[in-house]
Write a protein that holds these residues in place. Structure first.
Motif, PDB file in Angstrom:
ATOM      1  N   LYS A  69       0.835  -1.206   0.000  1.00 19.36           N
ATOM      2  CA  LYS A  69       0.000   0.000   0.000  1.00 19.36           C
ATOM      3  C   LYS A  69       0.866   1.250   0.000  1.00 19.36           C
ATOM      4  O   LYS A  69       2.039   1.222   0.358  1.00 19.36           O
ATOM      5  CB  LYS A  69      -0.931   0.012   1.208  1.00 19.36           C
ATOM      6  N   GLU A  70       0.253   2.356  -0.401  1.00 18.21           N
ATOM      7  CA  GLU A  70       0.964   3.624  -0.383  1.00 18.21           C
ATOM      8  C   GLU A  70       1.057   4.153   1.047  1.00 18.21           C
ATOM      9  O   GLU A  70       0.244   3.825   1.913  1.00 18.21           O
ATOM     10  CB  GLU A  70       0.239   4.640  -1.264  1.00 18.21           C
ATOM     11  N   ARG A  71       2.066   5.007   1.252  1.00 16.24           N
ATOM     12  CA  ARG A  71       2.193   5.655   2.547  1.00 16.24           C
ATOM     13  C   ARG A  71       1.025   6.610   2.742  1.00 16.24           C
ATOM     14  O   ARG A  71       0.665   7.370   1.834  1.00 16.24           O
ATOM     15  CB  ARG A  71       3.519   6.391   2.619  1.00 16.24           C
ATOM     16  N   GLU A  72       0.425   6.569   3.933  1.00 10.05           N
ATOM     17  CA  GLU A  72      -0.713   7.423   4.222  1.00 10.05           C
ATOM     18  C   GLU A  72      -0.481   8.235   5.476  1.00 10.05           C
ATOM     19  O   GLU A  72       0.208   7.804   6.409  1.00 10.05           O
ATOM     20  CB  GLU A  72      -1.998   6.589   4.382  1.00 10.05           C
ATOM     21  N   VAL A 109      -1.823  16.272   6.584  1.00  7.53           N
ATOM     22  CA  VAL A 109      -1.445  14.853   6.563  1.00  7.53           C
ATOM     23  C   VAL A 109      -1.102  14.424   5.149  1.00  7.53           C
ATOM     24  O   VAL A 109      -1.190  13.254   4.796  1.00  7.53           O
ATOM     25  CB  VAL A 109      -2.544  13.940   7.163  1.00  7.53           C
ATOM     26  N   ALA A 110      -0.680  15.376   4.341  1.00  9.70           N
ATOM     27  CA  ALA A 110      -0.297  15.079   2.960  1.00  9.70           C
ATOM     28  C   ALA A 110       1.181  14.727   2.910  1.00  9.70           C
ATOM     29  O   ALA A 110       2.027  15.534   3.311  1.00  9.70           O
ATOM     30  CB  ALA A 110      -0.598  16.280   2.068  1.00  9.70           C
ATOM     31  N   VAL A 111       1.482  13.565   2.398  1.00 10.07           N
ATOM     32  CA  VAL A 111       2.877  13.096   2.354  1.00 10.07           C
ATOM     33  C   VAL A 111       3.822  14.097   1.687  1.00 10.07           C
ATOM     34  O   VAL A 111       4.910  14.346   2.203  1.00 10.07           O
ATOM     35  CB  VAL A 111       2.952  11.720   1.670  1.00 10.07           C
ATOM     36  N   PRO A 112       3.453  14.716   0.557  1.00 13.90           N
ATOM     37  CA  PRO A 112       4.400  15.626  -0.115  1.00 13.90           C
ATOM     38  C   PRO A 112       4.752  16.866   0.705  1.00 13.90           C
ATOM     39  O   PRO A 112       5.731  17.551   0.373  1.00 13.90           O
ATOM     40  CB  PRO A 112       3.652  16.029  -1.389  1.00 13.90           C
ATOM     41  N   ASP A 113       3.981  17.157   1.744  1.00 12.43           N
ATOM     42  CA  ASP A 113       4.253  18.350   2.554  1.00 12.43           C
ATOM     43  C   ASP A 113       5.373  18.123   3.565  1.00 12.43           C
ATOM     44  O   ASP A 113       5.774  19.059   4.258  1.00 12.43           O
ATOM     45  CB  ASP A 113       2.990  18.775   3.321  1.00 12.43           C
ATOM     46  N   PHE A 114       5.857  16.887   3.653  1.00  6.76           N
ATOM     47  CA  PHE A 114       6.783  16.534   4.727  1.00  6.76           C
ATOM     48  C   PHE A 114       8.118  16.034   4.194  1.00  6.76           C
ATOM     49  O   PHE A 114       8.213  15.502   3.079  1.00  6.76           O
ATOM     50  CB  PHE A 114       6.159  15.462   5.627  1.00  6.76           C
TER      51      PHE A 114
END
Length: 127
Positions: free
Chosen positions: A43-46, A109-114
């Motif tokens: 699964k993708e990282r969430e 909680v958006a992965v690209p923001d971190f």
């Protein structure tokens, strides 16, 4: 160099609890929102949860709302994720990360923001 180190994972029975810790080195956490994320096999990282830099804002993904609690102790440069009522769907590698998208203090909680991802800690929920 910004480094985050997760700890506290392990094997727990359904209905059990764990507390994850995310410790920072090389920088102080108090300027950054910190997020917890997880990735299950295949699964993708969430995004799971986020806490703003001064703890005035928290976010949770719907599946953990009411069961997980995020907190931070800026004096200890550490963020925590208390996980209660765990079930098999919570099995994953859990990561913490610092928000690198401006403004860094704001939660999402958006992965690209971190960025500055830790190495992860395995959480396995099984009887």
């Amino acid at each position: 160099q910004l480094q985050l180190v997760e700890s506290g994972g392990g094997l727990v029975q359904p209905g059990g609890s764990l507390r994850l810790s995310c410790a920072a080195s090389g920088f102080t956490l108090d300027r950054y929102a910190i997020g917890w994320f997880r990735q299950a096999p295949g699964k993708e990282r969430e995004g799971v949860s986020c806490i703003s830099s001064q703890s005035d804002m928290t976010l949770y993904t719907e599946s953990v709302q009411g069961r997980f609690t995020i907190s931070r102790d800026n004096a200890k440069n550490t963020v925590y994720l208390q996980m209660n009522s765990l079930n098999s769907e919570d099995t994953a590698i859990y990561y913490c990360a610092a928000r690198t998208r401006s403004p860094a203090y704001y939660c999402s909680v958006a992965v690209p923001d971190f960025g500055s991802w830790g190495q992860g800690t395995q959480v396995t929920v099984s009887s």
